[in-house]
Design a protein around this motif. Structure first.
Motif, PDB file in Angstrom:
ATOM      1  N   THR A 291       1.599  -6.007 -10.867  1.00  0.00           N
ATOM      2  CA  THR A 291       0.964  -4.908 -10.138  1.00  0.00           C
ATOM      3  C   THR A 291      -0.385  -4.565 -10.759  1.00  0.00           C
ATOM      4  O   THR A 291      -1.364  -4.312 -10.046  1.00  0.00           O
TER       5      THR A 291
ATOM      6  N   GLN B 181       3.221  -1.632  -3.888  1.00  0.00           N
ATOM      7  CA  GLN B 181       4.644  -1.746  -4.209  1.00  0.00           C
ATOM      8  C   GLN B 181       5.382  -0.484  -3.735  1.00  0.00           C
ATOM      9  O   GLN B 181       6.436  -0.566  -3.121  1.00  0.00           O
TER      10      GLN B 181
ATOM     11  N   ASP C 108       2.275  -6.672  -2.597  1.00  0.00           N
ATOM     12  CA  ASP C 108       3.050  -6.342  -3.793  1.00  0.00           C
ATOM     13  C   ASP C 108       4.492  -6.035  -3.398  1.00  0.00           C
ATOM     14  O   ASP C 108       4.803  -4.952  -2.936  1.00  0.00           O
ATOM     15  N   GLU C 109       5.343  -7.007  -3.561  1.00  0.00           N
ATOM     16  CA  GLU C 109       6.768  -6.884  -3.263  1.00  0.00           C
ATOM     17  C   GLU C 109       7.044  -6.288  -1.893  1.00  0.00           C
ATOM     18  O   GLU C 109       7.695  -5.251  -1.775  1.00  0.00           O
TER      19      GLU C 109
END
Ligand SMILES: Nc1ncnc2c1ncn2[C@@H]1O[C@H](COP(=O)(O)OP(=O)(O)OP(=O)(O)O)[C@@H](O)[C@H]1O
Ligand SMILES: [Mg+2]
Lengths: 239, 298, 322
Positions: free
Chosen positions: A43, A85, A161-162
């Protein structure tokens, strides 16, 4: 042609080196998986790439132009879009308006932005909730909306991000299809994920980080069979 | 140090003690809820009235009226927390965004409400509270001071020390500090965060009311008497680092002394502006306060 | 070209919402324009004029706090700055009122620009405290530079050679022009950007919104509008005092916006009239007006966050369904 070139990027927080001398190149049209155990700096690296954090050392070139000093909004205008995220949407604006913000900010006129917003809404299966405020959406729907925001104006590179974390399998399917379709048309991605089957399926190439540094950068098969990667993940679980 | 400077230092220090009584509570509230309570001055006002009215109207001895003022303030603090603060943490996820503005509006509104309510019910006139002792002048070397002020200063020191000790060592003090550091973590660890907040509001209301009671013989009770000390405590929590109790105590004493000297050596008219200017400069350039460390970015 | 999917077509865009609110506000202003036909009493006309003063302030503050999420506690201060600008220019340099009013708009806008730039990074309680200190410092300066401002006694200001009715329509005209201006602004992409910043600044930057520019612009515009109101009021009342910048004045402005509905174009304007007129009326029947309004602020903030506008909207919806 190299689209993004990361050279020796380092970021420290106090005594902790969150990103440690990271270098890699990404060619236009690639879909690269970025993996690594919790706290390995993924991140933070995306924060640096998207202008939300400044690197203490190193250089980032976007199509050969240095851009490590640019703000997130400047980077957005140059085609760097990122998904967070922890999902970020405009909670008190409805789904369409959320999309319009990105469209208008990146230079579309109202009509064009509206057309694209509607197209994205149906592609992301958000039709039923389009009139709701974003704050009323489910977690997965918010992620889909954030996807839409990133693609109102197709970016040169999308940093995800994820996106699949804590998302229902059906929605994961929608997102997977979305990514695959864009990739097939030449869209460049960096995809951070803990979901190895998805990484294997989507990404031909993967980069694994551990403790801030790149452990290996190779084809996804090789990466997942690498002893150091297995070690990093097992170490990560044991800690 | 010349006589006048000693006098200024001592008097500034004493003023600082009263500031500290106010600021500790504000700082605790910021610590636990991350909000500024804009009705804090009205806790002070309520205390000044409670003390004065109980003593004057019912003839209650001042030594009983003082703790009564504390209790009344604690009650108001408790009621505030119960009725208005719960939405800030009672699982309203969508409030996450709104919480800052909600906190400002609600506490600002509460402040207006209490001021105007007292103005209508009790009247706009100022009431002078009875002093603790009648001695008008005590001479301590170069320092001239009224008996009440000296005694009140002693009481303030005692109360500040007791409060600091409670926060540091008592069971609930530790719970409160845990919640201030990490509300989610504390609640996962089984701490009753709602109760901790209620206790903070009671303590905060009680302390501010106590300050109002102690000062009511000097600064007469009137509906808007709390505005001034409230502004002082905003300045102090910023200087001391938002949420830090030791920081608030040091900053209180510092502000008391700065104002005391500033009024004489810089400008009497603008004595109230020094602190405000410091507040702005700190928030703009050093938001972590005098002693705090720079926090995490983003 | 693909047709938009049908369910999405039912969604109300921000621009549509703004237009509905704008129409409602225009209707309200039309009613205000008709009032002098029935009410000749100069006292009540005066009350309505002051209501319009507050409507401008509440509208300007709403742009900043309700739409952009910048919770400034200094709207009354900018009115005071505007009032003193024209007052001082008139007193010391014989500047005619109209020019003074223009200067007031420029000066308060500039001060707003500087303050807006300075507090760019501050949020929530930090922003509230900084603007509150700014407000108090400005008021202290106004009341203590007695040589120049005559302090709390107040500064006499030239009036305009017009009657009360003309004042009434002058204020109304200014209010309507500002309303149209705000409407045009909020209906454009700026409306989207300001609300995006309010909801999530980082997400707005990610989407490419120039946050620094828009936040500063909102601060400047809001300050300029307040300065205009203050300057007009100065010439209407023919007196400027530091009291214009009292925190209690800001409290009143905030009450109006909260009761009317923050982040709506019509709510704060209409509430400014309701609150101020009702408070004058209640003054005659016991004087509990400020207690009532303060209580209403708390109750609205706690239970009806969308204010009267939100309640009205819900009522209309229910009525349509029935
Ligand atoms: N703003 C910050 N201040 C201090 N430390 C930070 C900050 N941001 C990240 N860190 C630290 O840097 C390290 C890397 O964090 P990062 O969030 O980049 O990891 P990650 O790979 O994304 O992990 P995860 O898979 O859990 O999301 C962590 O140890 C984290 O605590
Ligand atoms: Mg991460």
């Amino acid at each position: 042609m190299t689209l993004l070139s990361v050279n020796g990027v380092t970021k420290r927080y106090g005594g902790l080196t969150a990103v440690d001398d990271v270098s890699f190149d990404i060619v236009a049209g690639e879909l690269v998986g970025l993996i690594g155990p919790n706290g390995s700096g993924k991140t933070t690296l995306l924060n640096i790439l998207s202008g939300l954090a400044t690197a203490d050392a190193g250089e980032i070139l976007l199509a050969d132009i240095p851009c490590q000093r640019l703000t997130p909004e400047q980077l957005a205008h140059r085609g760097v879009m990122r998904m967070f995220q922890l999902t970020r949407v405009f909670r008190r604006m409805n789904v369409i308006d959320n999309l319009l913000v990105a469209g208008r900010a990146l230079g579309l006129d109202h009509g064009e932005a509206l057309t694209r917003a509607h197209a994205l809404i149906s592609e992301l299966r958000l039709d039923a909730v389009a009139a709701l405020d974003a704050g009323q959406l489910s977690g997965g729907q918010m992620k889909l909306l954030e996807f839409g925001v990133c693609f109102m104006v197709p970016p040169r590179i999308a940093l995800l991000d994820e996106p699949f974390a804590a998302v229902h399998p059906t929605m994961k399917e929608i997102m997977g299809a979305f990514i695959r379709a864009r990739h097939a048309k030449g869209q460049t991605f960096i995809l951070v994920s803990h979901d190895m089957p998805v990484v294997v399926e989507l990404c031909p190439r993967a980069i694994c980080m551990n403790a801030g540094a790149v452990v290996i950068d190779a084809t996804t098969r090789e990466v997942l069979n690498d002893a150091r990667v297995i070690e990093a993940y097992l170490g990560g679980h044991a800690a | 140090m010349s006589a006048i400077n000693v006098d200024l230092a001592v008097n500034g220090f004493i003023t600082g003690l009263f500031y500290a009584l106010m600021a500790i509570g504000l700082s605790l509230i910021f610590g636990i809820l991350k909000i500024v309570n804009f009705a804090h001055g009205e806790f002070y006002m309520v205390g000044a009235y409670a003390y004065t009215l109980v003593a004057l109207a019912f003839g209650v001895p001042v030594w009983v009226a003082l703790p009564i003022a504390f209790l009344v303030g604690a009650l108001v603090g408790w009621a505030t927390e119960r009725t208005l603060m719960r939405p800030l943490y009672a699982g309203y996820t969508s409030w996450g965004l709104m919480r800052d503005e909600y906190a400002v509006i609600v506490t600002f509104g509460l402040s207006l409400f209490l001021i105007n309510l007292v103005d209508k019910v009790i009247g706009p006139y100022a009431y002078r509270g009875p002093p603790l002792v009648e001695t008008s002048r005590v001479v301590l070397g170069p320092v001239l001071i009224s008996g009440h002020r000296l005694l009140a200063a002693g009481i303030a020191i005692a109360v500040i020390l007791i409060t600091a000790a409670l926060i540091k060592w008592s069971f609930w003090g530790q719970q409160i500090r845990a919640v201030s550091q990490n509300r989610l973590g504390a609640s996962l660890a089984g701490i009753d965060t709602a109760k901790a907040s209620a206790i903070v509001f009671m303590l905060s209301g009680g302390l501010a009311a106590f300050a109002g009671a102690l000062l009511s013989p000097v600064i007469n009770a009137s509906p808007d008497v709390g505005i001034f000390p409230a502004v002082k405590s905003y300045i102090i929590v910023v200087l001391g680092g938002m949420g830090s109790v030791p920081g608030a105590i040091v900053a209180s004493l510092l502000l008391g002394v700065i104002e005391s000297f500033g009024a004489v050596y810089l400008s009497y008219q603008y004595r109230d502006a020094f602190g405000l200017i410091l507040l702005m400069l700190f928030l703009l350039f050093r938001p972590q306060g005098l002693f705090g460390e720079k926090g995490r970015e983003v | 070209m693909t047709q938009p999917a049908t369910p999405a077509a039912g969604a109300q865009l921000t621009t549509t919402k703004t237009t509905v609110e704008f129409r409602a506000a225009l209707v309200a202003m039309a009613i205000v324009a008709l009032i002098p036909l029935g009410v000749g009493n100069p006292y009540w006309l005066g009350v309505l004029i002051v209501s319009m003063y507050f409507a401008i302030l509440a509208g300007g503050w709403n742009l900043l706090a309700g739409y952009t999420g910048q919770f400034s506690l200094a709207p009354a201060t900018f009115a005071m700055i505007g009032a003193y600008t024209t007052g001082l220019l008139g007193t010391y340099y014989n500047v005619p009122p109209l020019l003074g009013i223009v200067a007031a708009v420029v000066v308060s806008g500039l001060v707003g620009l500087l303050l807006g730039r300075a507090v760019l990074r501050l949020v929530g309680p930090y922003l509230a405290l900084t603007t509150l200190s700014f407000a108090e410092i400005m008021r202290l300066v106004a009341s203590n530079t007695i040589d120049i401002t005559r302090g709390d006694l107040g500064l006499g200001v030239a009036g305009l050679p017009i009657g009360r009715l003309a004042w009434y329509y002058l204020f109304l005209a200014v209010l309507v022009v500002l309303l149209i201006l705000f409407y045009l602004l909020l209906r454009s992409k700026a409306g989207l950007f300001l609300q995006a910043i309010r909801d999530d600044e980082v997400a707005a930057r990610r989407a490419g919104v120039d946050v620094v520019f828009w936040k500063t612009a909102a601060f400047t515009l809001s300050a300029a509008a307040s300065g205009l109101a203050g300057a007009l009021y100065a010439h209407f009342a023919e007196l400027v005092t530091p009291e214009l910048g009292l925190i209690a004045q800001t409290g009143l402005i905030l009450s109006m916006a909260v009761i009317g509905g923050m982040g709506t174009l019509a709510g704060p304007l209409v509430a400014a009239f309701l609150v101020y007129v009702l408070s004058e009326w209640l003054r005659d029947v016991g004087g509990y007006q400020l207690v009532v309004f303060a209580a209403l602020v708390v109750i609205f903030a706690r239970f009806f966050r969308e204010g009267l506008w939100g309640l009205a909207k819900a009522a209309v919806r229910r009525w349509r369904q029935a």
